[in-house]
Write a protein that holds these residues in place. Structure first.
Motif, mmCIF file in Angstrom:
data_model
loop_
_atom_site.group_PDB
_atom_site.id
_atom_site.type_symbol
_atom_site.label_atom_id
_atom_site.label_comp_id
_atom_site.label_asym_id
_atom_site.label_seq_id
_atom_site.Cartn_x
_atom_site.Cartn_y
_atom_site.Cartn_z
ATOM 1 N N GLY A 106 0.836 -1.217 0.000
ATOM 2 C CA GLY A 106 0.000 0.000 0.000
ATOM 3 C C GLY A 106 0.861 1.255 0.000
ATOM 4 O O GLY A 106 0.582 2.220 -0.725
ATOM 5 N N ALA A 107 1.932 1.253 0.802
ATOM 6 C CA ALA A 107 2.833 2.413 0.872
ATOM 7 C C ALA A 107 3.564 2.612 -0.453
ATOM 8 O O ALA A 107 3.749 3.748 -0.909
ATOM 9 N N SER A 108 3.999 1.491 -1.081
ATOM 10 C CA SER A 108 4.695 1.590 -2.378
ATOM 11 C C SER A 108 3.764 2.147 -3.453
ATOM 12 O O SER A 108 4.168 2.978 -4.268
ATOM 13 N N THR A 109 2.501 1.690 -3.437
ATOM 14 C CA THR A 109 1.512 2.223 -4.388
ATOM 15 C C THR A 109 1.262 3.696 -4.088
ATOM 16 O O THR A 109 1.142 4.528 -5.006
ATOM 17 N N GLY A 110 1.187 4.016 -2.796
ATOM 18 C CA GLY A 110 0.974 5.410 -2.361
ATOM 19 C C GLY A 110 2.077 6.330 -2.842
ATOM 20 O O GLY A 110 1.821 7.497 -3.181
ATOM 21 N N MET A 111 3.330 5.816 -2.880
ATOM 22 C CA MET A 111 4.460 6.632 -3.353
ATOM 23 C C MET A 111 4.262 7.023 -4.815
ATOM 24 O O MET A 111 4.530 8.166 -5.213
ATOM 25 N N ALA A 112 3.789 6.074 -5.628
ATOM 26 C CA ALA A 112 3.545 6.373 -7.046
ATOM 27 C C ALA A 112 2.386 7.364 -7.185
ATOM 28 O O ALA A 112 2.476 8.350 -7.933
ATOM 29 N N ALA A 113 1.309 7.089 -6.430
ATOM 30 C CA ALA A 113 0.128 7.969 -6.496
ATOM 31 C C ALA A 113 0.468 9.383 -6.018
ATOM 32 O O ALA A 113 -0.085 10.376 -6.509
ATOM 33 N N ALA A 114 1.391 9.473 -5.039
ATOM 34 C CA ALA A 114 1.762 10.780 -4.466
ATOM 35 C C ALA A 114 2.459 11.678 -5.469
ATOM 36 O O ALA A 114 2.544 12.901 -5.258
ATOM 37 N N MET A 115 2.977 11.114 -6.566
ATOM 38 C CA MET A 115 3.681 11.932 -7.562
ATOM 39 C C MET A 115 2.765 13.013 -8.147
ATOM 40 O O MET A 115 3.224 14.101 -8.510
ATOM 41 N N GLU A 116 1.464 12.729 -8.227
ATOM 42 C CA GLU A 116 0.507 13.720 -8.731
ATOM 43 C C GLU A 116 0.499 14.948 -7.816
ATOM 44 O O GLU A 116 0.498 16.086 -8.289
ATOM 45 N N TYR A 117 0.508 14.705 -6.490
ATOM 46 C CA TYR A 117 0.493 15.807 -5.519
ATOM 47 C C TYR A 117 1.840 16.528 -5.494
ATOM 48 O O TYR A 117 1.903 17.725 -5.208
#
Length: 582
Positions: free
Chosen positions: A38-49
């Motif tokens: 979940g954290a690894s996926t969150g890191m990719a998703a966080a790139m938008e922010y």
């Protein structure tokens, strides 16, 4: 499904059964890996922010972004710890269970199993092979769970962001699957060869180390060096083949993933595919795709460990599934009188055409001493090996106190017998522990000293630096042949069993020691049914009865003087014996 695949799946299922008792720790490991993924996926998703924060650097965005970075890495840390520690806990428990189960089974297997397998290969099963299973149940499972869940999380995010682009990326999946499948089969085949060659290495090394005196006196260093070099080279060759397969499969998969990512980037520039994606969403999507390259590489490279583990588990389960000694008897008396009867007993070793023993008919009343003599290979040692059921006779019956020995429980039967052989077995422990071995541990030090005194062993024990507490080294290497033999006799004396088997019991003794031991044996044989095998005929002249064996049959029977008077086989053996002694 092929037979090989079915067999592998059965092995997997059987390994999972060992995980079942530790389901809580396994569940915590899964939770940890879910957190990590979940954290690894969150890191990719966080790139938008991240892109939004860079484009719009407000105070709130700065705080949000720094908090996000710390939070994601903290979650990854917690997930990594939970995933690794708890799966390692489960893995070591499984290995401990397997190792103890293999060892317990080895303790219950019949003598023929040890005739067919070298000690080196069996030790290799307990050490190297079981550790390979450990690798499959710890590192491999950790990586498979953690990186597998990361791939699922990243794919989910990519599908949510742009399903068209994701399907193009996934199109390379079947090709990756084919590469993994091909590599897996090769890993499994090579793993079996590596395990076999590791057994050879252990076998050759243990033989050379335990027999170092013979190796040196007969100039065997060159031969042993060459033998060890050959098996080690075989192991090296198989290991390098494994390494090359692993080394080539990983970059091939990486190249395939790289082509997928390159195709994505190229297609992203097409407006009809990109749709209404913002720059931040595009960067997040590309980050997710490139982040997936590492978990895909790790999941595919872990196949080597899993296949090694499966091949090792096959081998370990083979030993666990070996049929133990037949122990269906129920008769369990306290102490037998010691009447022994052989009724038309025949025996042949497996894969041999001729019987080693043929129709042996014999009655030995309690308290009688019977000596077995004859040339090597006449069946003397085989005959006494049938009594404690080290081997199962193929025809006829053997009875103790008119009860067939197969009706006794193995423990009850063997409790009635004390054994001293030519090849003395001692353990790397104290003298006291070697005399009072196994079920004799309950005896007091005074009783141990009394047995040692009767065996004429106290004279050298009391000269030892720590007396009874002296450590004697591997198989009693610190002692002379005669001293080792006397400890074995002391052990038999301490057992005080109604039936005594002496197989070349005085062979390692000098004439002076033999005289002392013979006096002790004369004492201990009184009131006991005793079977004596001896090449030195001088040691059995006082036996109540002498049986002369030839070709697996009893050809003469009687007392010493009677047999000499007959001028038959015994008289010739006696004459040869004394001319050799002279």
């Amino acid at each position: 499904m092929s037979a090989d695949s079915a067999s592998n799946w059965q092995t997997y299922k059987r390994l999972l059964a060992y995980v079942k008792p530790f389901w809580l720790a396994f569940s915590l490991a899964v939770v940890g890996n879910i957190i990590y993924a979940g954290a690894s996926t969150g890191m990719a998703a966080a790139m938008e922010y991240v892109i939004q924060a860079i484009e719009n650097p407000t105070e709130q965005n700065r705080l949000l972004l720094t908090g996000l970075i710390v939070g994601v890495f903290a979650l990854r840390g917690v997930g990594t710890f939970m995933g690794q520690y708890f799966i390692n806990y489960v893995g070591r428990q499984v290995v401990n269970a397997l190792r103890t189960q293999v060892f317990d089974r080895l303790l219950r297997l019949p003598s023929r199993f040890f005739d067919d397998h070298s000690a080196g290969h069996l030790v290799s099963k307990l050490t190297f092979n079981v550790e390979q299973v450990a690798d499959a149940t710890t590192n491999a499972v950790t990586i498979s769970l953690r990186e597998g869940l990361t791939i699922i999380g990243l794919l989910g995010f990519m599908l949510y962001t742009n399903w068209k682009l994701t399907l193009i990326f996934v199109a390379v999946g079947p090709v990756i699957g084919f590469v993994v499948s091909f590599a897996s089969k090769r890993f499994r085949k090579l793993s079996r060869r590596i395990q076999s060659s590791m057994g050879d290495i252990t076998h050759v090394a243990s033989e050379s180390i335990s027999g170092y005196r013979v190796v040196r006196i007969f100039g065997g260093e060159g031969y042993e060096r060459e033998r060890f070099h050959d098996v080690s080279q075989r192991n090296l060759t198989q290991s390098l083949k494994m390494a090359s397969t692993q080394a080539i499969s990983v970059p091939i998969i990486q190249i395939l993933v790289a082509f997928s990512i390159a195709a994505l980037v190229w297609l992203m520039l097409a407006p009809e595919i990109r749709g209404g994606m913002s720059t931040g969403e595009l960067v997040a999507f590309i980050t997710a795709a490139t982040t997936m390259a590492k978990p895909i590489r790790q999941v595919t490279s872990v196949h080597a460990k899993i296949q090694r583990g499966v091949a090792a588990a096959h081998d370990v389960f083979e030993t666990i599934d070996e049929t133990p000694e037949d122990d269906t008897g129920t008769h369990s008396p306290g102490r037998v009188k010691g009447n022994i009867s052989f009724r038309k007993v025949s025996f042949r070793y497996r894969d041999q055409l001729d019987d080693v023993l043929k129709d042996i008919d014999l009655d030995i009343p309690q308290g009688q001493s019977v000596a077995l003599v004859g040339r090597s290979g006449s069946g003397k040692s085989t005959m006494v090996s049938l009594l404690p059921r080290f081997y199962e006779y193929t025809a006829g019956n053997i009875l103790i106190d008119d009860v067939p020995i197969r009706d006794y429980t193995l423990r009850a039967l063997r409790d009635q017998i004390a054994l001293v052989t030519q090849n003395v077995v001692l353990f790397n422990d104290t003298i006291a522990a070697n005399i009072a071995y196994g079920s004799l541990r309950e005896h007091t030090l005074d009783e141990i000293r009394e047995a040692a005194a009767k065996a004429h062993a106290l004279e050298f024990i009391d000269r030892m630096p720590e007396g009874m507490d002296t450590l004697i080294g591997d198989n009693g290497v610190m002692l002379s042949g005669g001293q080792r033999q006397r400890l074995a006799i002391a052990r038999a004396l301490l057992k005080d069993a109604p039936i005594l088997i002496l197989d070349e019991a005085t062979s390692a003794l000098d004439t002076e020691s033999e005289r002392h031991i013979q006096q002790a044996l004369d004492l201990v044989m009184k009131g006991r049914t005793t079977l004596v095998i001896a090449h030195r005929l001088s040691t059995i002249e006082k036996a109540d009865r002498i049986l002369v064996m030839d070709g697996g049959e009893i050809v003469e029977a009687g007392r010493h003087e009677e047999l000499l008077g007959q001028g038959g086989v015994y008289a010739k053996l006696h004459q040869t014996n004394f001319s050799e002694a002279g």
